[in-house]
Structure formats: C-alpha cells, structure tokens
Design an enzyme around this catalytic site. Structure first.
Site, PDB file in Angstrom:
ATOM      1  N   LYS A  40     -14.179   8.732  -4.996  1.00  0.00           N
ATOM      2  CA  LYS A  40     -15.490   9.112  -4.446  1.00  0.00           C
ATOM      3  C   LYS A  40     -15.937  10.439  -5.035  1.00  0.00           C
ATOM      4  CE  LYS A  40     -13.905   7.068  -0.135  1.00  0.00           C
ATOM      5  NZ  LYS A  40     -13.230   7.416   1.139  1.00  0.00           N
ATOM      6  N   LYS A  69       0.768  14.384   1.499  1.00  0.00           N
ATOM      7  CA  LYS A  69      -0.514  14.751   0.900  1.00  0.00           C
ATOM      8  C   LYS A  69      -0.622  16.267   0.669  1.00  0.00           C
ATOM      9  CE  LYS A  69      -3.061  10.765   2.834  1.00  0.00           C
ATOM     10  NZ  LYS A  69      -3.811  10.170   1.702  1.00  0.00           N
ATOM     11  N   LYS A 113      -8.681  14.093   3.879  1.00  0.00           N
ATOM     12  CA  LYS A 113      -7.819  12.910   3.944  1.00  0.00           C
ATOM     13  C   LYS A 113      -6.958  13.053   5.177  1.00  0.00           C
ATOM     14  CE  LYS A 113      -6.370  14.056  -0.213  1.00  0.00           C
ATOM     15  NZ  LYS A 113      -6.399  12.816  -0.975  1.00  0.00           N
ATOM     16  N   ARG A 114      -6.286  11.969   5.579  1.00  0.00           N
ATOM     17  CA  ARG A 114      -5.394  12.073   6.717  1.00  0.00           C
ATOM     18  C   ARG A 114      -4.374  13.195   6.499  1.00  0.00           C
ATOM     19  NH1 ARG A 114      -5.353   8.114  10.759  1.00  0.00           N
ATOM     20  NH2 ARG A 114      -3.697   9.414  11.607  1.00  0.00           N
ATOM     21  N   HIS A 150       0.788  -1.233   0.000  1.00  0.00           N
ATOM     22  CA  HIS A 150       0.000   0.000   0.000  1.00  0.00           C
ATOM     23  C   HIS A 150       0.816   1.276   0.000  1.00  0.00           C
ATOM     24  CE1 HIS A 150      -4.203  -1.309   0.460  1.00  0.00           C
ATOM     25  NE2 HIS A 150      -3.666  -2.406   0.957  1.00  0.00           N
ATOM     26  N   THR A 164      -8.289   6.780  -2.743  1.00  0.00           N
ATOM     27  CA  THR A 164      -9.648   6.344  -3.063  1.00  0.00           C
ATOM     28  C   THR A 164     -10.622   7.497  -2.861  1.00  0.00           C
ATOM     29  OG1 THR A 164      -9.826   5.451  -0.823  1.00  0.00           O
ATOM     30  CG2 THR A 164      -9.355   3.888  -2.590  1.00  0.00           C
TER      31      THR A 164
HETATM   32  C1  PLP Z   1     -11.951   7.323   1.467  1.00  0.00           C
HETATM   33  C2  PLP Z   1     -11.488   7.701   2.800  1.00  0.00           C
HETATM   34  C3  PLP Z   1     -10.139   7.916   3.030  1.00  0.00           C
HETATM   35  C4  PLP Z   1      -9.085   7.818   1.945  1.00  0.00           C
HETATM   36  O1  PLP Z   1      -8.930   9.090   1.382  1.00  0.00           O
HETATM   37  P1  PLP Z   1      -7.658   9.446   0.474  1.00  0.00           P
HETATM   38  O2  PLP Z   1      -7.976  10.801  -0.050  1.00  0.00           O
HETATM   39  O3  PLP Z   1      -7.598   8.423  -0.598  1.00  0.00           O
HETATM   40  O4  PLP Z   1      -6.483   9.441   1.361  1.00  0.00           O
HETATM   41  C5  PLP Z   1      -9.724   8.276   4.301  1.00  0.00           C
HETATM   42  N1  PLP Z   1     -10.612   8.425   5.297  1.00  0.00           N
HETATM   43  C6  PLP Z   1     -11.933   8.239   5.110  1.00  0.00           C
HETATM   44  C7  PLP Z   1     -12.858   8.438   6.248  1.00  0.00           C
HETATM   45  C8  PLP Z   1     -12.416   7.879   3.864  1.00  0.00           C
HETATM   46  O5  PLP Z   1     -13.729   7.680   3.690  1.00  0.00           O
END
Ligand code: PLP
Length: 779
Positions: free
Chosen positions: A627, A521, A515-516, A327, A623
C-alpha cells in the site's frame, strides 16, 4: 440508471423515514444511499452463471467501510458526489460509519482485496465466513496504556447485507445443535463487471425462545440455549499470527466450514442430483490458512454419510476440490487441536481425521518412509494432537506461500519433507492489494495525476503504472507528485488533530509503521532507534537531522502483555520528546489510536517512509508494504517477505534495506548472544537501559522490566532477543539516518518515491487472483 440512483435516494428517505435529504440524519442518509446502490445491482447480482465457482473460505474478511468502494465500483460515485454537493453536504460524512472489522490484520484484509479483484477480473469468487456480532475490539489509550472496547459494528445497521432465511442449515455439535443463517453482501466488481457474494453465517438457536420453561418461570434456562447458540458467532478472536486454541474457536471453525459445505452440496444437488463426481468441475475451494481446514474431513464425512461414497473416492474428490494457503511460518500459529477437545466438540468428524491418518501411513509405507522418526514430520495425528496444516497439505492438491521468500521457507523448512514427496503441490502466489481501494479511493489526488499522465487503464491493469517512468526526469511532474504528497500529509495531520488531539508539522518527514503489534514486527526496534536519535541529537553526535514525525498505529491482542508494553513504551517516548525543548522542534512521536482499514486509507498516502522491519524470515509477505509503495513511499525495511520483491521491482537505489538476512541469522543463531552486544555497545546499552533506569514510568505494571528481560534473559518459550533486535540495531539506525539525509534533496527523494509508484504494478491483487485462477482453480 444514474438518474434513478439520485431519485431512489430521495424516494427511500421519504418512504422509510418521511424525511427530505436536508432533514435526514447521517445514518438515515447512509441507509438510503446504500439501499439505492443495492437497487442498481438488481440485474447483475445473483445472475446464474454456468462457469466454475471459486469459494474462498476464510475466518476473516476485513472489508472496512463498504459504502465508498461500492459506489465507486457501481459507477455511482459521481452521481453520489453531485447529490451531496446539490445539498451542500460533504461527501466524507459517512466517515462516521464504523468499519466492518471482521478480521485482525493482513490475512483478513487480503481476503477482502481478493473478493474485489475476483469480481473485477470477472471470475465467480464468493467468500464464505462468519458474521461476527463483534469484530476486532476498538482501541483507545488511557495514560498511554491500550484499553479495549467492543466493536459493535452493526450500530448503524448493515444495509449492505441480505438475510437469506430459506437457505439456513443445521450445524451439529456433540451437545448442541444450531442454525447457521446466511447473510449475503454483494461484492461488486469495478464497472459492475461481475457481482459476486460474500456469504457470512450467523449462529442462531433452533427455537428462539422456550415458552414452556418461561411459563414454568425458569427464565435463565429459557434464554440459555439462545445465548449458547449465539455465542458461536458472537466474537472474532483478537489474535493475529498466534493460535487462540480455545473450544469456542474450534466451534466457530466447524460452524462456518460445515455451513458453507452444506450450502454448496444443496446447490449442487439441485443441478446435478446425486452424482457428485462432477463436483470439482463446479466448485474449487480455497482455504485461507488453517482456520477452515476442518472443512476437509467434513467434506469427506458428508460425501460418505449422505452420498454413500467410499473413503477412497471421497478423499480423491477432496484433493481435487481443496487448495490451501499458508500464511505464516511461526510454529505457534500452525494450528493444532488436542484430540480430546476435538472429540468433545465434533466427534462425528474425528472419525474421518483418523481415516486420513491411516491413508497417510499407508502411503508413507509404499514410499519407503516406514520408521517412526521419518514419519514424524508427516503425522496428522501425533501424541494427542491433530495437526491442521499437515492435514491440509495431505488432503488438498495445492499448498502455496504468499511471497517468493516465504514459499522457499515452506519448501525448505516448514514442509521440507512434504515437499520432497509432493514437489508439484507447492507453489508461490505473492500477495497483492486492490488499487481501487488503495489508490483510486484512498488517494484521489494521486489517482487523478496518474490518469492525467497515462490514462486510467491502471484501474484494471496496474502494470500500466510502468508508463510513469518516462516522467522520472520531468521536474514538473515530480514537483506535482511532491505537491500531492504534501496535500495528503496535510489531510492526515488534520485528521490526527481531530482524532487524537495531536498537532503535527507537515514540513516534517512522515515516517510510518502501522500494523498489528507483534514482537516479530519489531515496533520495539523502531522505538529504540528513535531513542538513539533522541540521545544522538542531545549529545551532538547527530548533527544533521531533517525533522521527522514517527507515526505508529496498531492493536495488541488484549492478552499479549509484551505487545502492550511496547505500546506504553512508545507513548512514553512521545511524552518525553514533546516535553523536551532541546529536540521537540526536530522530532515527534505519535501513536494513533484504533488503527483500522479506514485509518490505513488516510495514513498510507501520507507516508514518506514505510517501516517494514520484521526479522528476516518471519513476515510471510506483508501487504501494508505494498500500500505504501503504491502511494509513493520508500521502504525502510529488512530483506523479508514481499520487501524482497518490492526492491526487485522498484530497485535497491529507491529503497533502504538493512540488517541480517535469513542466511546470516541461520549462520549465527546458535552462538547469538544479545548480552554481549548490549555490554559492548554503549549506544545500545543506553537505549535498552531506558526500560529499567527510571527514564520512563510503566505505572508499576512491570511491563518495561519484562521487555528488558525478554531481550537479555529470555523466557522458557524463547531465547533472549528471539527476534534479533540488538543484532540489527546499528545497521537500522544507520539506514534510518541515510533516508533522513536523502530527504533533504527533495527532488531526488521524491523521484525515489515516484519510482516506487511506477513499479508497483506487480502488487495488484488482480495479478494474484489471475495467477490463482489459472494455476490453482483452473478457471
Ligand atoms: C493492510 C493492513 C494490514 C496488514 O499490514 P501489514 O503491515 O502487512 O502487517 C493490517 N491491518 C490493516 C487495517 C490493514 O489495512
């Protein structure tokens, strides 16, 4: 069945609480509705299937709130909605129920999407993990600083799980023995196609309470063992993409790996006795990152010690059974355990790691890889450390990356030498998301619109969205699409007002980065670009600007000082802009608190612009980007991770890609000098200087100074501006203004968004799961 559901809810309320629907509390109703849905599964759940079973081993399952998605998949959403409206109740009342946040971010959420897809496409895909008492911490802000509190997710109980006392197993550590007790949650495929199981293990003491010690009045000792046992499954490590490297963490990993294997072995013996040669025909095991990789030597140990296998035979079986998903390419996240720690926790397993290392060395020699320097990149045990990713590549038949670009980096860099000797083991499986949760549930308005236009086959075949393309020149359709976005923006604004007490104007562009928090990032780059726009507007350098709200969400690991500094910085920018009448009618910044799956379900449908701005080569897939795309946002992003494939699908003309690519960074990295850029470019200097010139107050924590120095001086572990913020600064700001300008032509912009939705088919986790099933698991 549907009628039963309604009467069951009413009966359960009577039976358990002696109440009617009108009298029941939210929690009581939540219980009754969940249990009534569970009852409807009686026939399907636990059905003994004869096909091959896939076991998804993962330290994290970020399932979020289960009730709505389960009702949807059970086909009970309508009777539920009816029941609620018959009693004048809002179907959203369960939004008060906490998410099950048993994961950090993308990796854990992927596991949850995979379970949904596995059950929907009809394969037996069961999840195995840890039933953490406390999931990822809850986040709130105090004076703009992140604060954390414990996530007591079982506060409202856990009606979706069933304890299976009789299937508990013993787990042995060097100085400790505990029970692993399984809790099973049904994983319901759409239309109840298949009902699989998420089995999470809880650690418990062998004897719950020592009365002898108690009677001797040794109270502390009497509870000590209990506490030590429960500690193993008590808390999820809050690190995302970095290695926690703690003793308890290794204990957790072995705990759930060994429990899950013992469980599979017990089941197998029931059907096939002691002939384990057929095991890989019955079970395939997918390892989600290195966290469960200790399962491989444990598997070999169990076969040798309990089933009298030779090492060679056990090793061969392991290779056929296991597959590994990588990952991340970041070195700090590729787990390594010190030998001394490993032996202090699970000495009985270490022996088998040594055997693997010996077998490896022998094999390398036969391949003519004999001198130490050439062997170095392969070593499972080296200089006092055990390399879990190498172990996984060596002792499994399959290693995959999670987006095309990421897999290429694995082949050409991270596992270059391995790829040379085992090219057939490496392959790509681009991540995906489930459209049931991320479109059907999160955006019912858009889902309804799509089904009106092309029917609802997209629910289980997302490629069908392509049929939307024939409406791209249909102004009425695009206007409807625009109206839906407006509705979702209004809903989000209402929610943010309720949650954060912050008012946002729904006529603004919604530009969202959720995102985190992590340096790679580059939330800080986004913050810088906002400051550049702020100065640009004030100076008159930027003349045309469509009003925009920049929305952030995300948690920083509690010990990650820099990430916490970035949160504080963004909150300071928000304050500055709000209090400046010269700009506050044209821009706004909001950092929403406690970003989680349920918040993501509100944020993604409301976005006009999706920020995916990681340094090229650092984000394995992402991911969140998928979305947003599915819900009709354009991506403002770098050529990184799955962004590459998003643009490939939806077209460069419908997205906004900027900045250095991998090969650019590769070419300049040795001579990269952030100081030179900083000194030469007055716009950059002005923005970066806000970290140190008194524009903002970091409450004497030194956070902002530290961020400044990370960019210009570096630190012992990283060169200055390790993630190339200053390199991408100007191209990013330009691209951001380009999106901004494009937005003024509403119809044209909304058509770009529409084309993203229409081309999101590839990013269904149904597709990902089918690819794994065919090429890796052979089911
Ligand atoms: C989809 C999702 C992530 C992943 O987000 P990235 O932008 O791909 O890092 C992280 N946290 C939550 C709560 C999510 O639903």
């Amino acid at each position: 069945m549907e009628n039963h559901f309604k009467t069951n809810v009413i009966d359960l309320l009577k039976l358990d609480y002696g109440k009617s629907i009108k009298e029941a509390t939210t929690m009581e109703l939540y219980y009754a509705v969940s249990k009534a849905a569970m009852l409807s599964l009686e026939k399907e759940w636990g059905l003994n299937r004869s096909n091959k079973k896939v076991c998804y081993f993962s330290a994290e399952f970020l399932v979020g709130r289960l009730i709505y998605s389960n009702l949807l998949n059970c086909g009970l959403f309508h009777p539920f909605a009816e029941l609620m409206s018959e009693h004048n109740l809002d179907i959203r009342l369960f939004e008060d129920i906490d998410d099950a946040a048993l994961g950090n971010g993308g990796l854990g959420r992927l596991a949850a999407c995979f379970l949904d897809s596995g059950a929907t496409v009809g394969i037996t895909l069961n999840g195995y993990g840890i039933r953490y008492k406390y999931g990822l911490f809850k986040q709130y802000f105090e004076d703009g600083f992140q604060k954390e509190t414990a996530d007591d997710w079982q506060n409202f109980g856990d009606p979706w799980s069933v304890r299976r006392e009789e299937e508990k197993v013993k787990i042995v550590f060097k100085n400790q023995m505990v029970y692993a007790v399984p809790y099973d949650t049904p994983v319901i495929g759409y239309s109840k196609n298949t009902v699989n199981t998420l089995r999470l293990w809880q650690a418990e003491p062998l004897e719950s309470f020592n009365f002898e010690l108690f009677n001797e009045q040794k109270y502390d000792k009497a509870v000590k063992k209990k506490n030590e046992a429960e500690a193993i499954s008590s808390i999820l490590y809050p690190n995302d993409s970095t290695d926690a490297g703690k003793k308890l963490r290794l204990k957790q990993q072995y705990f759930f790996a060994s429990a899950s294997l013992q469980d599979l072995f017990n089941r197998y013996r029931k059907n096939f006795g002691h002939d384990f040669s057929g095991f890989p025909n019955e079970y395939a095991i997918q390892l989600n990152d290195t966290h469960p990789v200790v399962a491989i030597p444990e598997f070999i140990r169990l076969l040798m010690e309990e089933e009298h296998f030779t090492f060679a035979k056990a090793f061969r079986l392991a290779k056929v059974t296991f597959a590994y998903t990588n990952h991340t390419v970041m070195a700090e996240a590729l787990e390594k355990w010190s030998i001394s720690l490993f032996r202090a926790v699970i000495p009985q397993v270490y022996k088998y790691v040594v055997m693997l290392q010996k077998a490896l060395l022998k094999e390398l020699k036969t391949r003519g890889i004999a001198d130490a320097e050439k062997q170095a990149p392969f070593m499972i045990i080296d200089k006092g450390l055990i390399y879990m990713a190498r172990l996984a590549v060596y002792a499994s038949h399959s290693t995959n990356g999670v987006a095309k670009l990421h897999t290429e980096i694995l082949k050409q860099e991270v596992f270059k030498e391995w790829f040379e000797i085992y090219p057939e083991r490496f392959h790509n499986k681009t991540n995906g998301i489930t459209q049931r949760r991320w479109l059907a549930l999160a955006n019912m308005e858009l889902a309804g619109f799509i089904s009106d236009k092309i029917g609802n086959a997209w629910m289980t075949d997302l490629d069908k969205l392509k049929e939307l393309e024939r409406f791209q020149e249909d102004k009425t359709a695009i206007k409807q699409f625009d109206e839906i976005k407006k509705i979702k923006k209004t809903q989000l604004a209402d929610y943010i007002l309720k949650q954060e007490g912050i008012q946002i104007n729904t006529d603004f562009i919604f530009d969202i980065q959720i995102k985190r928090l992590h340096e790679y990032k580059r939330q800080l780059l986004n913050a810088f670009s906002i400051m550049d726009i702020y100065f640009g507007l004030k100076e008159g350098r930027i003349k045309e600007f469509y009003p925009t709200v920049f929305i952030f969400g995300g948690k920083a690991a509690p010990g990650y000082f820099r990430a916490k500094g970035v949160i504080k910085y963004i909150n300071e920018i928000a304050k500055l802009i709000d209090s400046d009448p010269q700009v506050n009618q044209r821009m706004k910044v909001v950092f929403v608190s406690n970003y989680n799956v349920s918040y993501a379900e509100k944020l993604t449908p409301a976005a006009d612009v999706s920020e995916q701005i990681s340094t090229a080569g650092t984000e394995a897939s992402g991911t969140g980007n998928m979305k947003f795309m599915l819900n009709g946002a354009v991506t403002l992003g770098t050529f990184d991770g799955a962004n590459v494939e998003i643009v490939e699908q939806a077209g460069g003309e419908n997205n906004y890609i900027f900045g250095a690519r991998i090969e650019d960074i590769e070419a300049l990295k040795d001579s990269y000098d952030s100081n030179k850029i900083y000194k030469k470019n007055t716009r950059i200097k002005k923005v970066v200087d806000t970290l140190i010139d008194g524009t903002f107050d970091d409450g004497k924590t030194g956070m902002f100074k530290e961020l400044y120095e990370a960019l210009l001086k570096g630190a012992s572990w990283h060169s200055p501006d390790h993630y190339y913020l200053l390199l991408d600064f100007i191209p990013y700001c330009e691209e951001k203004l380009k999106v901004n300008k494009a937005y003024s032509d509403t119809l044209a912009f909304r058509r770009q968004c529409f084309m993203n939705t229409a081309n999101a088919g590839k990013f269904s986790s149904d597709r990902t799961i089918k690819d794994y099933a065919r090429e890796v698991w052979k089911v």
